[in-house]
Design a protein around this motif. Structure first.
Motif, short mmCIF file in Angstrom:
data_model
loop_
_atom_site.label_atom_id
_atom_site.label_comp_id
_atom_site.label_asym_id
_atom_site.label_seq_id
_atom_site.Cartn_x
_atom_site.Cartn_y
_atom_site.Cartn_z
N LEU A 1 0.82 -1.21 0.00
CA LEU A 1 0.00 0.00 0.00
C LEU A 1 0.85 1.26 0.00
CD1 LEU A 1 -2.89 1.01 0.02
CD2 LEU A 1 -2.87 0.91 2.52
N ILE A 2 1.91 1.27 0.79
CA ILE A 2 2.80 2.45 0.83
C ILE A 2 3.47 2.65 -0.52
CG2 ILE A 2 4.94 3.35 1.83
CD1 ILE A 2 4.08 2.01 4.48
N LEU A 3 3.99 1.56 -1.10
CA LEU A 3 4.64 1.66 -2.41
C LEU A 3 3.64 2.06 -3.49
CD1 LEU A 3 7.07 1.21 -4.26
CD2 LEU A 3 6.45 -1.22 -4.38
N GLY A 4 2.47 1.43 -3.49
CA GLY A 4 1.47 1.73 -4.51
C GLY A 4 0.97 3.17 -4.45
N THR A 5 0.66 3.66 -3.26
CA THR A 5 0.16 5.04 -3.14
C THR A 5 1.24 6.05 -3.47
OG1 THR A 5 0.64 4.96 -0.75
CG2 THR A 5 -1.62 4.48 -1.44
N HIS A 6 2.49 5.72 -3.13
CA HIS A 6 3.60 6.63 -3.47
C HIS A 6 3.73 6.77 -4.98
CE1 HIS A 6 7.53 8.56 -3.47
NE2 HIS A 6 7.96 7.61 -4.28
N LEU A 7 3.75 5.64 -5.69
CA LEU A 7 3.87 5.69 -7.15
C LEU A 7 2.64 6.36 -7.77
CD1 LEU A 7 5.30 2.12 -7.93
CD2 LEU A 7 6.51 4.31 -8.04
N HIS A 8 1.48 6.06 -7.23
CA HIS A 8 0.24 6.63 -7.77
C HIS A 8 0.25 8.15 -7.67
CE1 HIS A 8 -4.09 6.57 -8.76
NE2 HIS A 8 -4.16 7.60 -7.93
N MET A 9 0.58 8.67 -6.52
CA MET A 9 0.57 10.12 -6.34
C MET A 9 1.70 10.79 -7.12
SD MET A 9 -2.08 10.60 -4.58
CE MET A 9 -1.85 12.37 -4.35
N LYS A 10 2.81 10.09 -7.28
CA LYS A 10 3.95 10.67 -8.00
C LYS A 10 3.65 10.85 -9.49
CE LYS A 10 8.88 9.98 -8.93
NZ LYS A 10 10.07 9.13 -8.66
N PHE A 11 2.93 9.87 -10.07
CA PHE A 11 2.72 9.90 -11.52
C PHE A 11 1.28 10.23 -11.92
CE2 PHE A 11 6.38 7.01 -10.99
CZ PHE A 11 7.29 7.63 -11.83
N ARG A 12 0.38 10.43 -10.97
CA ARG A 12 -1.03 10.59 -11.30
C ARG A 12 -1.29 11.74 -12.26
NH1 ARG A 12 -5.79 10.41 -6.87
NH2 ARG A 12 -4.82 12.24 -5.95
N ALA A 13 -0.61 12.86 -12.09
CA ALA A 13 -0.85 14.02 -12.95
C ALA A 13 -0.40 13.78 -14.39
CB ALA A 13 -0.15 15.25 -12.37
N ARG A 14 0.39 12.73 -14.60
CA ARG A 14 0.95 12.47 -15.95
C ARG A 14 0.40 11.20 -16.56
NH1 ARG A 14 7.03 12.18 -14.52
NH2 ARG A 14 7.20 11.75 -16.75
N PHE A 15 -0.64 10.64 -16.00
CA PHE A 15 -1.19 9.38 -16.52
C PHE A 15 -1.59 9.51 -17.99
CE2 PHE A 15 -2.64 7.34 -12.26
CZ PHE A 15 -1.35 6.91 -12.05
N VAL A 16 -2.27 10.58 -18.33
CA VAL A 16 -2.73 10.77 -19.71
C VAL A 16 -1.55 10.85 -20.65
CG1 VAL A 16 -3.98 12.28 -21.28
CG2 VAL A 16 -4.86 11.91 -18.96
N ASP A 17 -0.47 11.49 -20.23
CA ASP A 17 0.73 11.60 -21.08
C ASP A 17 1.34 10.23 -21.33
OD1 ASP A 17 0.42 14.36 -21.06
OD2 ASP A 17 1.72 14.64 -19.30
N PHE A 18 1.38 9.38 -20.30
CA PHE A 18 1.98 8.04 -20.47
C PHE A 18 1.14 7.21 -21.43
CE2 PHE A 18 4.15 8.94 -16.39
CZ PHE A 18 5.44 8.55 -16.76
#
Length: 269
Positions: free
Chosen positions: A251-268
């Protein structure tokens, strides 16, 4: 921990959306089928019949397991597995498939794995109802042990939620991950105990202990402890600590990655 609390808060703040969208997803999936939503339990029922013929009558020879008919023992594990498998696969692809839509609407993408889980849980409840009927037919009746079903259900949901956040994020970043996950789940099916008792197989003790660390094995075996009135969850404190430790890390790893890249999901994508 800040990211964990934020993601969890988003789930509670959007419970209404999760419920409404999951119902829409259910209807949309089966609207072109003659039997409609009946396929939510007909499909797993057919698979259960196949597994029982192969493993119950074929491999196991129709023998009882732990003093109960194999069909009862298997149903407890296989119903949980169907829910876990569909939720993990669907959760992995949930953000990838819907991120374009969500980017134009006002709710966080972190609820998409939860929406997928909620849409799958209807089939799970239908199968649980069938399990209870089968248990009554074969003389397995409720005991006080059944109260701990709540605990193991929470364990299962916590695992699926944590994995949903992690898997859906990695799938956005590395598209091949979803295909790899399918292969991992095929292996996980055979080492998580839904169709055979790992502890009675001719595996070395060290390998059995490794299998027991598997979070899916933990709550599948826990559901059997519950319905077959074997033991309480607090009688296995080491496995419980390992399970919740693994969930916390995921959960800690998943939420960290999620919040780090969430604003760029559409770009990926």
């Amino acid at each position: 921990m800040k990211n964990v609390m934020l993601i969890i808060k988003e789930q509670f703040d959007n419970v209404g959306i999760i419920r409404r969208v999951s119902k829409y997803e259910e209807k949309a999936t089966y609207q072109s089928h003659y039997l409609g939503l009946m396929w939510q339990f007909l499909n797993p029922l057919i698979q259960i019949g196949i597994y029982y013929l192969v493993f119950g009558l074929g491999v196991n020879g129709g023998r009882n397991v732990e003093g109960v008919p194999f069909i009862v023992w298997m149903l407890i594990g296989i119903i949980v597995w169907f829910f876990v498998n569909s939720s993990l696969l669907g959760g992995s692809n949930s953000i990838y498939n819907k991120v374009g839509m969500v980017s134009k609407m006002k709710f966080p993408v972190s609820v998409l794995p939860s929406i997928n889980m909620a849409s799958n849980i209807v089939s799970y409840w239908w199968m649980m109802a069938i399990l209870i009927v089968v248990m009554f037919i074969f003389g397995v009746y409720p005991t006080i042990y059944w109260l701990q079903y709540i605990y193991y259900f929470i364990c299962m949901i916590a695992f699926l939620f944590a994995m949903g956040i992690l898997d859906s994020t990695i799938t956005i970043l590395v598209r091949d991950y979803h295909i790899m996950l399918q292969s991992i789940l095929r292996l996980l099916f055979y080492v998580s105990g839904p169709i055979w008792d790992i502890e009675t197989r001719s595996f070395p003790d060290w390998l059995v202990r490794i299998f027991q660390i598997n979070p899916v094995y933990y709550f599948i075996d826990g559901f059997r402890d519950t319905f077959l009135s074997r033991e309480w969850f607090w009688e296995k404190p080491t496995l419980a600590l390992i399970f919740w430790g693994i969930i916390s890390i995921i959960l800690i790893l998943g939420t960290h990655l999620h919040m780090k890249f969430r604003a760029r999901f559409v770009d990926f994508i």
